[in-house]
Design an enzyme around this catalytic site. Sequence first.
Site, PDB file in Angstrom:
ATOM      1  N   THR A  32       0.834  -1.187   0.000  1.00  0.00           N
ATOM      2  CA  THR A  32       0.000   0.000   0.000  1.00  0.00           C
ATOM      3  C   THR A  32       0.876   1.247   0.000  1.00  0.00           C
ATOM      4  O   THR A  32       2.006   1.232   0.507  1.00  0.00           O
ATOM      5  CB  THR A  32      -0.920   0.051   1.238  1.00  0.00           C
ATOM      6  OG1 THR A  32      -0.121   0.225   2.411  1.00  0.00           O
ATOM      7  CG2 THR A  32      -1.765  -1.200   1.353  1.00  0.00           C
ATOM      8  N   CYS A  38       4.158  12.295  -6.023  1.00  0.00           N
ATOM      9  CA  CYS A  38       5.079  11.156  -6.116  1.00  0.00           C
ATOM     10  C   CYS A  38       4.536  10.122  -7.103  1.00  0.00           C
ATOM     11  O   CYS A  38       3.355  10.118  -7.440  1.00  0.00           O
ATOM     12  CB  CYS A  38       5.240  10.487  -4.754  1.00  0.00           C
ATOM     13  SG  CYS A  38       6.013  11.525  -3.512  1.00  0.00           S
ATOM     14  N   HIS A  55       8.334   3.982  -4.354  1.00  0.00           N
ATOM     15  CA  HIS A  55       7.622   5.249  -4.149  1.00  0.00           C
ATOM     16  C   HIS A  55       8.668   6.350  -4.145  1.00  0.00           C
ATOM     17  O   HIS A  55       9.411   6.495  -3.189  1.00  0.00           O
ATOM     18  CB  HIS A  55       6.881   5.179  -2.820  1.00  0.00           C
ATOM     19  CG  HIS A  55       6.123   6.418  -2.450  1.00  0.00           C
ATOM     20  ND1 HIS A  55       5.053   6.371  -1.599  1.00  0.00           N
ATOM     21  CD2 HIS A  55       6.265   7.725  -2.773  1.00  0.00           C
ATOM     22  CE1 HIS A  55       4.576   7.603  -1.419  1.00  0.00           C
ATOM     23  NE2 HIS A  55       5.316   8.438  -2.128  1.00  0.00           N
TER      24      HIS A  55
END
Length: 180
Positions: A32, A38, A55
């Site tokens: 998650t 981003c 990420h």
Amino acid sequence: MIGAAAQEPVERRVHVGQGDHFVSSDPDVVLTTVLGSCVALCLRDPAAGVGGMNHFLLPEGSGSGTDVGRRYGAYLMEVLINDVLKAGGRRERLEAKLFGGGRMFDSLSDVGAANADFAEKFLADEGIPVVSRSLRGAGGRRIHYWPVSGRARQRVVTDGAILPPAIPSSPVATGDLELF
């Protein structure tokens, strides 16, 4: 055993924060993250049953050391690809999904668009097909990704967010994108 209920697998959530990545071959793992400007790359080898997510905050930048480098897509893209390969993936079977790159503020620079452009160009240069993407738009999104199956879901997380529709890059038999 008579009367015993079958146990359902327990889903194990792993949050991938800014500057992080995670790779797994566990079918019960769901990765998650929450994205604004981003971008997250969700990458997997469907035959090997291994995949992961990164990420990143900015496409490229200067600085020394892995801690500084972890903010940048140029570093995190390589790390994720290499870790999927180390876990048994094969480069020629890799498939990618991209999320994020939202425009979060009305300003002259659009960091989200720069992140999205970088990610698309990086994967094209590496010859890794993008099977689905949800990039740019206005606002943030929450992503859930199952790295073994390739299943992905996204949800708008800001009021008034306008996200472009998720676009499959080509027909894919597995790894559908759900919006919830």
